[in-house]
Design a protein around this motif. Structure first.
Motif, mmCIF file in Angstrom:
data_model
loop_
_atom_site.group_PDB
_atom_site.id
_atom_site.type_symbol
_atom_site.label_atom_id
_atom_site.label_comp_id
_atom_site.label_asym_id
_atom_site.label_seq_id
_atom_site.Cartn_x
_atom_site.Cartn_y
_atom_site.Cartn_z
ATOM 1 N N GLU A 88 73.325 -13.013 -66.465
ATOM 2 C CA GLU A 88 72.397 -13.861 -65.715
ATOM 3 C C GLU A 88 71.974 -13.238 -64.388
ATOM 4 O O GLU A 88 70.862 -13.482 -63.908
ATOM 5 C CB GLU A 88 73.060 -15.220 -65.478
ATOM 6 C CG GLU A 88 72.156 -16.233 -64.819
ATOM 7 C CD GLU A 88 72.809 -17.593 -64.700
ATOM 8 O OE1 GLU A 88 72.150 -18.569 -65.096
ATOM 9 O OE2 GLU A 88 73.943 -17.681 -64.201
ATOM 10 N N THR A 89 72.853 -12.439 -63.806
ATOM 11 C CA THR A 89 72.551 -11.841 -62.502
ATOM 12 C C THR A 89 72.763 -10.331 -62.553
ATOM 13 O O THR A 89 73.438 -9.807 -63.436
ATOM 14 C CB THR A 89 73.440 -12.443 -61.392
ATOM 15 O OG1 THR A 89 74.815 -12.156 -61.701
ATOM 16 C CG2 THR A 89 73.233 -13.947 -61.268
ATOM 17 N N GLY A 90 72.203 -9.666 -61.563
ATOM 18 C CA GLY A 90 72.376 -8.225 -61.443
ATOM 19 C C GLY A 90 71.777 -7.738 -60.144
ATOM 20 O O GLY A 90 71.285 -8.529 -59.326
ATOM 21 N N ILE A 91 71.837 -6.422 -59.951
ATOM 22 C CA ILE A 91 71.226 -5.803 -58.777
ATOM 23 C C ILE A 91 70.463 -4.556 -59.213
ATOM 24 O O ILE A 91 70.753 -3.960 -60.249
ATOM 25 C CB ILE A 91 72.259 -5.426 -57.686
ATOM 26 C CG1 ILE A 91 73.303 -4.445 -58.235
ATOM 27 C CG2 ILE A 91 72.896 -6.665 -57.073
ATOM 28 C CD1 ILE A 91 74.207 -3.864 -57.155
ATOM 29 N N MET A 92 69.479 -4.200 -58.391
ATOM 30 C CA MET A 92 68.712 -2.974 -58.604
ATOM 31 C C MET A 92 68.616 -2.219 -57.291
ATOM 32 O O MET A 92 68.582 -2.830 -56.215
ATOM 33 C CB MET A 92 67.299 -3.280 -59.110
ATOM 34 C CG MET A 92 67.252 -3.802 -60.518
ATOM 35 S SD MET A 92 65.564 -4.170 -61.093
ATOM 36 C CE MET A 92 64.803 -2.539 -61.101
ATOM 37 N N GLU A 93 68.545 -0.908 -57.392
ATOM 38 C CA GLU A 93 68.314 -0.035 -56.239
ATOM 39 C C GLU A 93 67.773 1.274 -56.780
ATOM 40 O O GLU A 93 67.811 1.523 -57.985
ATOM 41 C CB GLU A 93 69.612 0.204 -55.460
ATOM 42 C CG GLU A 93 70.655 0.956 -56.272
ATOM 43 C CD GLU A 93 71.971 1.108 -55.544
ATOM 44 O OE1 GLU A 93 72.012 0.915 -54.333
ATOM 45 O OE2 GLU A 93 72.961 1.443 -56.216
ATOM 46 N N GLY A 94 67.258 2.088 -55.886
ATOM 47 C CA GLY A 94 66.757 3.364 -56.372
ATOM 48 C C GLY A 94 66.041 4.167 -55.316
ATOM 49 O O GLY A 94 66.195 3.935 -54.116
ATOM 50 N N THR A 95 65.223 5.113 -55.810
ATOM 51 C CA THR A 95 64.440 5.968 -54.917
ATOM 52 C C THR A 95 63.093 6.276 -55.568
ATOM 53 O O THR A 95 62.968 6.314 -56.793
ATOM 54 C CB THR A 95 65.143 7.317 -54.630
ATOM 55 O OG1 THR A 95 65.469 7.944 -55.858
ATOM 56 C CG2 THR A 95 66.395 7.136 -53.793
ATOM 57 N N TYR A 96 62.117 6.478 -54.709
ATOM 58 C CA TYR A 96 60.833 7.025 -55.122
ATOM 59 C C TYR A 96 60.789 8.456 -54.611
ATOM 60 O O TYR A 96 61.048 8.712 -53.434
ATOM 61 C CB TYR A 96 59.666 6.232 -54.517
ATOM 62 C CG TYR A 96 59.543 4.833 -55.054
ATOM 63 C CD1 TYR A 96 59.424 4.595 -56.417
ATOM 64 C CD2 TYR A 96 59.537 3.742 -54.189
ATOM 65 C CE1 TYR A 96 59.307 3.307 -56.904
ATOM 66 C CE2 TYR A 96 59.416 2.454 -54.673
ATOM 67 C CZ TYR A 96 59.306 2.243 -56.034
ATOM 68 O OH TYR A 96 59.199 0.972 -56.517
ATOM 69 N N HIS A 97 60.483 9.397 -55.492
ATOM 70 C CA HIS A 97 60.342 10.793 -55.098
ATOM 71 C C HIS A 97 58.884 10.974 -54.680
ATOM 72 O O HIS A 97 57.974 10.706 -55.465
ATOM 73 C CB HIS A 97 60.735 11.711 -56.256
ATOM 74 C CG HIS A 97 60.965 13.126 -55.851
ATOM 75 N ND1 HIS A 97 61.898 13.482 -54.895
ATOM 76 C CD2 HIS A 97 60.390 14.279 -56.258
ATOM 77 C CE1 HIS A 97 61.876 14.787 -54.743
ATOM 78 N NE2 HIS A 97 60.954 15.292 -55.560
ATOM 79 N N MET A 98 58.677 11.377 -53.453
ATOM 80 C CA MET A 98 57.353 11.460 -52.847
ATOM 81 C C MET A 98 57.015 12.905 -52.492
ATOM 82 O O MET A 98 57.899 13.737 -52.315
ATOM 83 C CB MET A 98 57.321 10.614 -51.562
ATOM 84 C CG MET A 98 57.856 9.196 -51.682
ATOM 85 S SD MET A 98 56.764 8.036 -52.516
ATOM 86 C CE MET A 98 55.384 7.937 -51.392
ATOM 87 N N ARG A 99 55.698 13.159 -52.348
ATOM 88 C CA ARG A 99 55.227 14.480 -51.916
ATOM 89 C C ARG A 99 54.116 14.289 -50.894
ATOM 90 O O ARG A 99 53.157 13.548 -51.137
ATOM 91 C CB ARG A 99 54.708 15.284 -53.101
ATOM 92 C CG ARG A 99 54.220 16.688 -52.701
ATOM 93 C CD ARG A 99 53.767 17.515 -53.884
ATOM 94 N NE ARG A 99 52.685 16.846 -54.595
ATOM 95 C CZ ARG A 99 52.567 16.822 -55.926
ATOM 96 N NH1 ARG A 99 53.455 17.412 -56.702
ATOM 97 N NH2 ARG A 99 51.557 16.200 -56.490
#
Length: 122
Positions: A88-99
Motif C-alpha cells: 500500500e505504501t512505498g518511497i521513491m528517490e533518484g537522479t536525473y542525469h543532466m548535460r
C-alpha cells in the motif's frame, strides 16, 4: 554543478488499484526547474522505488516520458508518470542525469518522496 530544483506531487489511483491482488497504483507529477544561469538538458533518469516490504525496483532509461527536455535558465518542465507497488505504501528517490550546453555532465537529485494513499495518512 547547476541548480536544478525538483518538486513532486503524488496521487493514489484508487480506481486502478486492486488491494486484494497486491496492486497499488500511484501517479506522480514532477516539475524540474532550472534555477541556474546555465542551460541544461535532461539526458536520463535513475529511480529507486522501495515498497513497504523493502522490495527495491530500479528503473533507468533515457529521458522522461519519451522526452529529453532542454531547460534554459528560469525555465521549468512538468510531466506525470506512474508506478505500481505490491504494498500500500512505498518511497521513491533518484537522479536525473543532466548535460549543460557546454557538455558538462552532472546529476540532479530527486528528493525522496512517499507513496501513501489518503486513508493511510495520520
Amino acid at each position: 554543478m547547476s541548480n536544478i530544483q525538483v518538486l513532486v506531487r503524488t496521487n493514489y489511483v484508487e480506481a486502478q488499484s486492486i488491494p486484494l491482488e497486491h496492486r497499488y497504483v500511484y501517479t506522480y507529477t514532477i516539475t524540474i526547474a532550472n534555477k541556474s544561469d546555465v542551460p541544461a538538458q535532461l539526458i536520463s533518469r535513475h529511480w529507486r522505488i522501495t515498497d513497504a516490504n523493502e522490495k527495491l525496483q530500479e528503473v533507468q532509461g533515457m529521458g522522461v516520458v519519451g522526452e529529453q527536455p532542454h531547460l534554459k535558465p528560469g525555465e521549468s518542465y512538468t510531466y506525470t508518470s506512474g508506478v505500481i507497488l505490491e504494498t500500500e505504501t512505498g518511497i521513491m528517490e533518484g537522479t536525473y542525469h543532466m548535460r549543460t550546453d557546454e557538455g558538462a555532465m552532472f546529476d540532479a537529485p530527486i528528493p525522496t518522496f512517499a507513496l501513501v494513499p489518503p486513508h493511510a495518512v495520520h
